[in-house]
Write a protein that holds these residues in place. Structure first.
Motif, short mmCIF file in Angstrom:
data_model
loop_
_atom_site.label_atom_id
_atom_site.label_comp_id
_atom_site.label_asym_id
_atom_site.label_seq_id
_atom_site.Cartn_x
_atom_site.Cartn_y
_atom_site.Cartn_z
N PHE A 156 55.94 40.56 29.95
CA PHE A 156 55.79 39.59 28.86
C PHE A 156 55.03 38.40 29.41
CE2 PHE A 156 59.64 41.86 27.44
CZ PHE A 156 59.27 42.16 26.13
N ASP A 157 53.76 38.29 29.03
CA ASP A 157 52.92 37.19 29.52
C ASP A 157 52.99 36.02 28.54
OD1 ASP A 157 51.24 35.80 31.12
OD2 ASP A 157 49.46 37.00 30.73
N GLU A 158 52.73 34.81 29.04
CA GLU A 158 52.81 33.59 28.23
C GLU A 158 54.15 33.54 27.51
OE1 GLU A 158 50.59 31.13 28.27
OE2 GLU A 158 49.35 32.22 29.68
N ALA A 159 55.22 33.81 28.26
CA ALA A 159 56.54 34.01 27.64
C ALA A 159 57.39 32.75 27.62
CB ALA A 159 57.28 35.13 28.40
N HIS A 160 56.78 31.59 27.64
CA HIS A 160 57.56 30.35 27.64
C HIS A 160 58.35 30.18 26.34
CE1 HIS A 160 53.42 29.72 26.29
NE2 HIS A 160 53.93 28.92 25.38
N MET A 175 51.91 27.91 38.04
CA MET A 175 50.46 27.83 37.89
C MET A 175 50.10 27.97 36.42
SD MET A 175 49.83 31.47 39.78
CE MET A 175 48.07 31.49 39.62
N PRO A 176 49.16 27.17 35.94
CA PRO A 176 48.83 27.18 34.52
C PRO A 176 48.07 28.42 34.11
CG PRO A 176 47.34 25.74 35.69
CD PRO A 176 48.37 26.19 36.69
N SER A 177 47.97 28.62 32.80
CA SER A 177 47.21 29.75 32.28
C SER A 177 45.74 29.59 32.66
CB SER A 177 47.35 29.81 30.76
OG SER A 177 48.70 29.99 30.40
N GLY A 178 45.11 30.72 32.93
CA GLY A 178 43.70 30.69 33.27
C GLY A 178 43.41 30.61 34.75
N LYS A 205 47.16 34.41 36.93
CA LYS A 205 48.43 35.13 36.84
C LYS A 205 48.23 36.55 36.32
CE LYS A 205 50.81 32.55 34.15
NZ LYS A 205 49.67 31.68 33.78
N THR A 206 47.41 36.69 35.29
CA THR A 206 47.22 38.00 34.67
C THR A 206 46.59 38.98 35.65
OG1 THR A 206 47.03 37.04 32.45
CG2 THR A 206 46.09 39.23 32.79
N ILE A 207 45.50 38.57 36.29
CA ILE A 207 44.81 39.49 37.20
C ILE A 207 45.68 39.77 38.42
CG2 ILE A 207 43.58 37.69 38.47
CD1 ILE A 207 42.27 41.17 37.43
N ALA A 208 46.50 38.80 38.84
CA ALA A 208 47.40 39.04 39.97
C ALA A 208 48.44 40.11 39.62
CB ALA A 208 48.08 37.73 40.38
N LEU A 209 49.01 40.02 38.43
CA LEU A 209 50.00 41.01 38.01
C LEU A 209 49.36 42.38 37.83
CD1 LEU A 209 52.15 39.01 35.43
CD2 LEU A 209 52.99 40.17 37.46
N LEU A 210 48.19 42.41 37.19
CA LEU A 210 47.51 43.69 37.01
C LEU A 210 47.15 44.32 38.35
CD1 LEU A 210 45.11 42.82 34.03
CD2 LEU A 210 47.18 44.22 33.95
N SER A 211 46.69 43.50 39.29
CA SER A 211 46.33 44.01 40.62
C SER A 211 47.56 44.56 41.34
CB SER A 211 45.70 42.89 41.46
OG SER A 211 44.53 42.40 40.85
N LEU A 212 48.66 43.83 41.27
CA LEU A 212 49.89 44.25 41.94
C LEU A 212 50.39 45.58 41.39
CD1 LEU A 212 52.41 43.78 43.72
CD2 LEU A 212 53.36 42.46 41.83
N ILE A 213 50.51 45.66 40.07
CA ILE A 213 51.10 46.86 39.47
C ILE A 213 50.16 48.05 39.61
CG2 ILE A 213 51.93 47.84 37.30
CD1 ILE A 213 52.72 44.93 36.52
N THR A 214 48.84 47.82 39.44
CA THR A 214 47.88 48.91 39.59
C THR A 214 47.86 49.43 41.02
OG1 THR A 214 46.51 47.99 37.83
CG2 THR A 214 45.48 49.58 39.28
#
Length: 727
Positions: free
Chosen positions: A189-193, A1-4, A7-16
Motif C-alpha cells: 500500500f503506497d502513499e498510505a498515510h 522520505m517524501p514522495s518522489g 520509495k516506489t523504485i526502491a520497493l519495486l527493486s527489492l521485491i523484483t
C-alpha cells in the motif's frame, strides 16, 4: 522520505530482485496498491525502466487494473462519463441474457470487443511485459478484445498487478483480487498515510431524502418488472426461490452455467460485509418471494424516512438501531443483513441492465446489510437541517478501520504499508489492529540542503498568528497572513501554493484581503488562482496556474489542506517553490464556525478510539493534523534535484508536542533558528535560501555527502565491504 525521492523504485527493486534470486513455484506475485489511475501508470512506468536495467532475466507479466471507465474502448460505453453510467452501459451490451437475445435478433446491440474476447477466451493472453492502462487499451484495440475483461482474466497469471486501494479494501469490488492471488503474494500500500480513512469510507453509508425518494421509485420499477416476468416467464422466479432456500451464495446468478466469462460478467457488486458462513445460510422465509422482499424494502424505506424527519440530532449504535427497526416495522437483524445479496439475486433474475438507475436502492440495501452484520465499530448519526446543510442526512459511520483491511492481513503473508508522511508510525498498527513484524523509518540522502522548512509565529507587527478558535476571526491574523504573502510574492520567482484549513476560512480570508487591498498588491507581482468545490473550475484554474508558472512570471494558487488538489497534484519544480500552510488543519474543527463537515462523525470516532483503542482525543487529532500538513508540504518537493520552502504559519507549530509529529525528513532540515520567526525574518531566510539554491552543485553529492550510488558502490555494498555512508 517524501514522495518522489525513490520509495516506489526502491520497493519495486527489492521485491523484483528477491523474486529473481529465490524462484518459487508458483512464482512470487506482487500486488501494488496506490490511490489513483494516474499513479497506477506512473508505477508501471517505473517498473518498465527497472526491468530494462535488470536485463532479460526480469520477465513475466505486469499490468495495471482499473475500472471500465479507465479501460473500456467501446465509444458507445465510455461516452457515459461517470463510472456508474459506464458500468451500466457495459452491462446493457455484455450481459448473458442480452447476448442470448442478440443471437435470435441481430438488431439487439452487443459489444464486438467483448464478443471477440469471449470467442478467443482460451487464447486471449497478454504476452510477457509491462502494460499500463494506456497499453491495455491500445492492445485491446489492436486485437479487437475488451481490455477490461482481458485485464481481469490476466490477473490470475500476472506477476505484478498495480491497482487502486479499493480493489483490496472495498469488499464490494475486492473479491476477485483476493481470490486470484495466493497467500505468498506481497501486497504494498503506497502513499498510505490516509489508509485508515480509506478503510472507514469503504464501510460508511450516507442516506438522504433524495436517496429515499429514488429508492421508492426503484422499488416501483422493480415491482413492474416482476409483474412483467410473472406474465412471461414465472418459472424463473420459482427457480430463484428454490436457489435462495439453499443459501445466499446459491441464490445469485441464474445465468452462471452459460460460460465462465458470463458467470463473472453477470455477477453484480459483491456483498459489502457478509462472511462466508452467513452467505451459506438460507434466506429468511419472508424474503424469498420477490414480492415479499420488495414489501420488506418498502417498510425499511418508510422507517428511514420517518427517522430523517426528526428535528434533533440523534446518535445510536447498531444494536439499538436494529432493535428499533424490528420493533417498529418488523424487520429483524437476519433480514437486514440479507438485503444486499437478495437484491442482487432479484436484479439478475429480472435481467436488469440499467444498474445505474438503481443506485438508490443499492445504497439502502448496502446500509441494511452493514447495520445488520456489525454490532461494534459503527454509529448511526442523524444530522438535522441547519444553515450549512439544506437536507437532513442519516449516516452509518464506520469508526473501525481494521474491518476493511482485516481480510488483506488474513489472506496474504506479506503486507507493506509505506508513505513519506507515515508519522507517527507507531499509531498505525493500533488503528489497523495488526502487529508489525518490521517497522522502519529511512532517512534520505540529498546532494545539498534543498529543503527549507520554517515556522512563522508572528507577523511584522510582532502579533501572534494562528487559526486557533479564539484567534481565527482576529483582524491582525488576517492582515499578517496577507502581508506574509505580499512579501513572499515579491522575492519568490516561481509558483507559490497557499493552503488554508477549510474552504469557508479561505473564502473569508480572500474577502478580507480584497477589502484591505492586499489582493491588488499580490497581483502586482503574480496572478492568483483559487481552488473551488467545482471540479471543472478547479481543473481550469490549475491549468492556467501552470501556464503562468511556465511563462516565467510565477503565480499563486490558493487551496485547502486535505482537499482533492493537494492530495493528488504535484507542485514540483517551478510550480511550487514555496508552500505556505496558513494555520493548523484540524479535521472538522469542533469549536469554530469556519470549518465545514460533519462534526458529530469526528466526535463519534474520537469516542470509539478512546474507549476501544485507548487512543486519546488530543493524540489522534494532533496525529491527523500533522500528517495532513506533512502531505501538503511534500507536494513541493518531488525529487532530489528539486528544491523548495515550506512555511508553517501558526504559533502552535513551535511547540515540541506538535512539531515532533512531523516526518523525520522535515525535522532534519528544520533548524532551531527557523522555529520562531516573524514575517521579516522569514523573508530574510527565504532570500538566503534562494540565493544558495542558485549556485551550481554536484548532483551525485560532493565531499562526504553521498546522494547517488554508482555501480561500484552497489557491488561493494553487496560484498559487505562498503564503509560508513553519510546520509
Amino acid at each position: 522520505m517524501p514522495s518522489g525521492t525513490g520509495k516506489t523504485i526502491a520497493l519495486l527493486s527489492l521485491i523484483t530482485s528477491y523474486s529473481l534470486s529465490k524462484p518459487s513455484d508458483p512464482p512470487l506475485k506482487l500486488i501494488y496498491c496506490t490511490r489513483t489511475a494516474h499513479e497506477v501508470d506512473k508505477i508501471l512506468a517505473e517498473l518498465r525502466r527497472l526491468r530494462r536495467c535488470l536485463g532479460p532475466n526480469a520477465t513475466g507479466l505486469a499490468l495495471g487494473f482499473s475500472s471500465r471507465k479507465n479501460l473500456c474502448v467501446n465509444p458507445s460505453v465510455v461516452s457515459g462519463g461517470k463510472r456508474d453510467s459506464v458500468d451500466a452501459r457495459c452491462q446493457k451490451i455484455t450481459a448473458s441474457w442480452v447476448r442470448e437475445l442478440a443471437g435470435e435478433n441481430p438488431n439487439v446491440p452487443i459489444c464486438r470487443f467483448f464478443e471477440n474476447f469471449e470467442r478467443a477466451v482460451s487464447d486471449a493472453l497478454l504476452p510477457p511485459g509491462v502494460y499500463t492502462l494506456q497499453d491495455l487499451r491500445a492492445f485491446g484495440k489492436e486485437k479487437g478484445w475488451c481490455p477490461y475483461f482481458l485485464a481481469r482474466h490476466m490477473v490470475q497469471f500476472a506477476n505484478v498487478v498495480v491497482c487502486s486501494y479499493q480493489y483490496l479494501l472495498d469488499p464490494k469490488v475486492a473479491g476477485f483480487i483476493l481470490r486470484e492471488m495466493q497467500r505468498e503474494s506481497v501486497v504494498v500500500f503506497d502513499e498510505a498515510h490516509n489508509i485508515d480513512n480509506v478503510c472507514i469510507e469503504a464501510f460508511s453509508v450516507s442516506v438522504r431524502m433524495q436517496t429515499l425518494e429514488g429508492a421508492t421509485k426503484n422499488l416501483n420499477k422493480l415491482a413492474q418488472e416482476m409483474e412483467r416476468l410473472k406474465e412471461t416467464d414465472a418459472g424463473r422466479l420459482r427457480a430463484e426461490y428454490n436457489r435462495l432456500v439453499e443459501g445466499l451464495a446459491k441464490g445469485g446468478n441464474p445465468h452462471s452455467k452459460c460460460s465462465s466469462t458470463n458467470a463473472v460478467k453477470d455477477t453484480w457488486l459483491s456483498n459489502p460485509a457478509l462472511p462466508d458462513d452467513i452467505l451459506k445460510e438460507a434466506v429468511p422465509g419472508n424474503m424469498r418471494r420477490a414480492e415479499h422482499f420488495l414489501f420488506v424494502l418498502h417498510r425499511l424505506v418508510q422507517y428511514l424516512n420517518g427517522r430523517l424527519e426528526t428535528e434533533n440530532f440523534e446518535k445510536e449504535g447498531p444494536v439499538t438501531f436494529v432493535a428499533s427497526v424490528n420493533t417498529q416495522v418488523g424487520i429483524n437483524q437476519k433480514m437486514l443483513r440479507s438485503c444486499y445479496d437478495r437484491l442482487q439475486s432479484l436484479m439478475l433474475t429480472l435481467e436488469i441492465t440499467d444498474t445505474d438507475e438503481f443506485l438508490h436502492i443499492q445504497t439502502i440495501c448496502n446500509f441494511a446489510t452493514l447495520v445488520g452484520t456489525y454490532t461494534r465499530g459503527f454509529s448511526i448519526i442523524i444530522e438535522t437541517i441547519d444553515e450549512r446543510r439544506p437536507d437532513p442526512v442519516l449516516l452509518l459511520s464506520c469508526h473501525d478501520a481494521a474491518l476493511a483491511i482485516k481480510p488483506v492481513f488474513e489472506r496474504f503473508q506479506s503486507v507493506v504499508i509505506t508513505s513519506g508522511t507515515l508519522c507517527p508510525i507507531d499509531l498505525y498498527p493500533r488503528l489497523l489492529n495488526f502487529n508489525p513484524v518490521v517497522s522502519r523509518i529511512f532517512t534520505m540522502s540529498l546532494p545539498r540542503d534543498c529543503i527549507c522548512p520554517m515556522v512563522l509565529t508572528r507577523g511584522s507587527d510582532q502579533l501572534p498568528v494562528s487559526t486557533k478558535a479564539d484567534m481565527i476571526t482576529g483582524e491582525s491574523v488576517e492582515r499578517n497572513y496577507g502581508r506574509l504573502l505580499v512579501e513572499m510574492v515579491s522575492i519568490v520567482p516561481d509558483g507559490i501554493v497557499c493552503l488554508f484549513v477549510s474552504f469557508s476560512y479561505m473564502d473569508r480570508i480572500i474577502n478580507s484581503w480584497n477589502e484591505k487591498g492586499i489582493l491588488k498588491e499580490i497581483m502586482h507581482h503574480k496572478l492568483i488562482f483559487v481552488e473551488t468545490q467545482d471540479v471543472v473550475e478547479t481543473t481550469l484554474a490549475l491549468d492556467n496556474y501552470r501556464k503562468a508558472c511556465d511563462s516565467g512570471r510565477g503565480a499563486v494558487f490558493l487551496s485547502v489542506a486535505g482537499g482533492k488538489v493537494v492530495e493528488s497534484i504535484d507542485f514540483d519544480r517551478h510550480y511550487g517553490r514555496l508552500l505556505i500552510v496558513f494555520g493548523v488543519p484540524y479535521q472538522n474543527k469542533l469549536s469554530s464556525p469556519y470549518f465545514l463537515g460533519c462534526h458529530n462523525i469526528l466526535l463519534a470516532r474520537l469516542e470509539y478510539l478512546r474507549e476501544t483503542l485507548l487512543i486519546k482525543e488530543g493524540d489522534f487529532l494532533t496525529f491527523d493534523t500533522l500528517r495532513q500538513a506533512a502531505q501538503c508540504v511534500g507536494r513541493v518537493f518531488r525529487s532530489k534535484a528539486d528544491y523548495g520552502m515550506m512555511i508553517f504559519a501558526d504559533k502552535r507549530y513551535s511547540r515540541h508536542a506538535k512539531r515532533s509529529k512531523l516526518p523525520q525528513w522535515i525535522l532534519s532540515h528544520l533548524r532551531d533558528s527557523h522555529l520562531n520567526l516573524n514575517t521579516d525574518m522569514a523573508v530574510h531566510v527565504a532570500r538566503e535560501f534562494l540565493r544558495k539554491m542558485a549556485q551550481p552543485y554536484d548532483r551525485s553529492g560532493g565531499g562526504d555527502r553521498k546522494a547517488l550510488l554508482s555501480q561500484d558502490d552497489l557491488e561493494n555494498m553487496a560484498n559487505g565491504s562498503v564503509g560508513e555512508m553519510l546520509y
